[in-house]
Design an enzyme around this catalytic site. Sequence first.
Site, PDB file in Angstrom:
ATOM      1  N   ASP A   1      43.254  34.361  39.464  1.00 11.62           N
ATOM      2  CA  ASP A   1      42.490  35.279  39.753  1.00 11.62           C
ATOM      3  C   ASP A   1      40.945  34.785  39.639  1.00 11.62           C
ATOM      4  O   ASP A   1      40.723  33.822  39.054  1.00 11.62           O
ATOM      5  CB  ASP A   1      42.409  36.417  38.635  1.00 11.62           C
TER       6      ASP A   1
ATOM      7  N   ARG B   1      43.800  34.892  48.327  1.00 10.58           N
ATOM      8  CA  ARG B   1      43.790  36.272  48.161  1.00 10.58           C
ATOM      9  C   ARG B   1      42.309  36.724  48.456  1.00 10.58           C
ATOM     10  O   ARG B   1      41.315  36.049  47.622  1.00 10.58           O
ATOM     11  CB  ARG B   1      44.047  36.724  46.735  1.00 10.58           C
TER      12      ARG B   1
END
Length: 341
Positions: A167, A217
């Site tokens: 992340d 992402r």
Amino acid sequence: MTSAPYRLTCVLFGTPPNGAVGRLRRSLASMSLLREPLLLLSRSQQVKKLVSTMPVSAGIVRSYVPGESTGSAVDATAELVDKGLSVTLDFLGEDTLDAAQADATVTAYLELLQQLAARGLARSAEVSVKLSAIGQALPDSGHKTALENARTICRAARNAGTTVTLDMEDHTTTDSTLSILRELRKDFPETGAVLQAYLHRTEADCRALAYEGSRVRLCKGAYNEPESVAYQDTIDVDRSYVRCLKILLAGQGYPMIATHDPRMVEIASSLAARYGREQGTYEFQMLYGIRPEEQARLAASGETMRVYLPYGEEWYGYLMRRLAERPQNLSFFVKSLISKK
Ligand code: FDA
């Protein structure tokens, strides 16, 4: 004595006079003003203490976080996989300043990966890891500790038959996170990265990461960033998102399109067609509990649709960021606090 939910309402909005809850609901229409305060609250220990006294089953918390235990997260994963969705699981926790806590997070991921493999879910479910939860913020040794811990999780993921995505957190950590990613990819080239379209630097980062085998992402970005590093207007963030989509979809890597925005989903689909991308050479991602019908529609149309599933006791910061994105939900949240359901 006042109740914890009442005190929380006061911290959020000031002491409400008689009938204020109704007026509060009406004023929720102009909620975009609340984004910054909510993001600030996501880091407030005082409010965290109050909100965390709610059981996780309380209305809105449950709709974003399916459970606190590994077992409940794996059960929720199995349900999604049964519906044809892929999953990435996040053991909630961030900003750890304690090496023992970082170790406990690593252990939680190892247990999770073992259960995913045992239940035959590892082909459809990977894990997302916040480096600050595994030691990145530790004074002096942060970078090194996070790298070693991430390596341990990547090794376990590979043994289980799945992958890890790192992340991305606030901009002060971007360089460290991308440098840890480069190190990890030497041994685990399947490790995924996250880039945030709101940062000025992100187009350049997309170019650097659009190579074969690189999983990226792309999200808009969830933190409260200064204008020296980030676009402040929605329209500028959206434009940057589209420029980044073009770079990633035209490139050689595997783009992971993380957004609930119907316009971005539509633009991504037409860009994928324009660049001759077949389904399965990129994927869509959305958060657990957000636009589930759209998730089902994309999966039914043959797209890979991955749901980001957070679980664990440390759901407070995550919940506050979700509320900051969609302050309309605050009305539901305050109602569930007041009714204690
Ligand atoms: P945005 O919030 O701009 O909303 C645009 C439109 O989308 C809305 O007008 C509405 O039409 C629709 N929409 C949005 N939310 C909705 C809802 N709850 N219900 C119905 N419609 C809704 N951030 C980060 O900084 N680091 C990270 O690592 C990640 N990781 C990540 C993984 C995944 C899988 C996702 C989906 C998101 C992230 N994020 C993130 C969060 C991301 O940066 C961003 O904050 C949120 O996704 C919100 O931005 P959107 O692009 O979804 O649309």
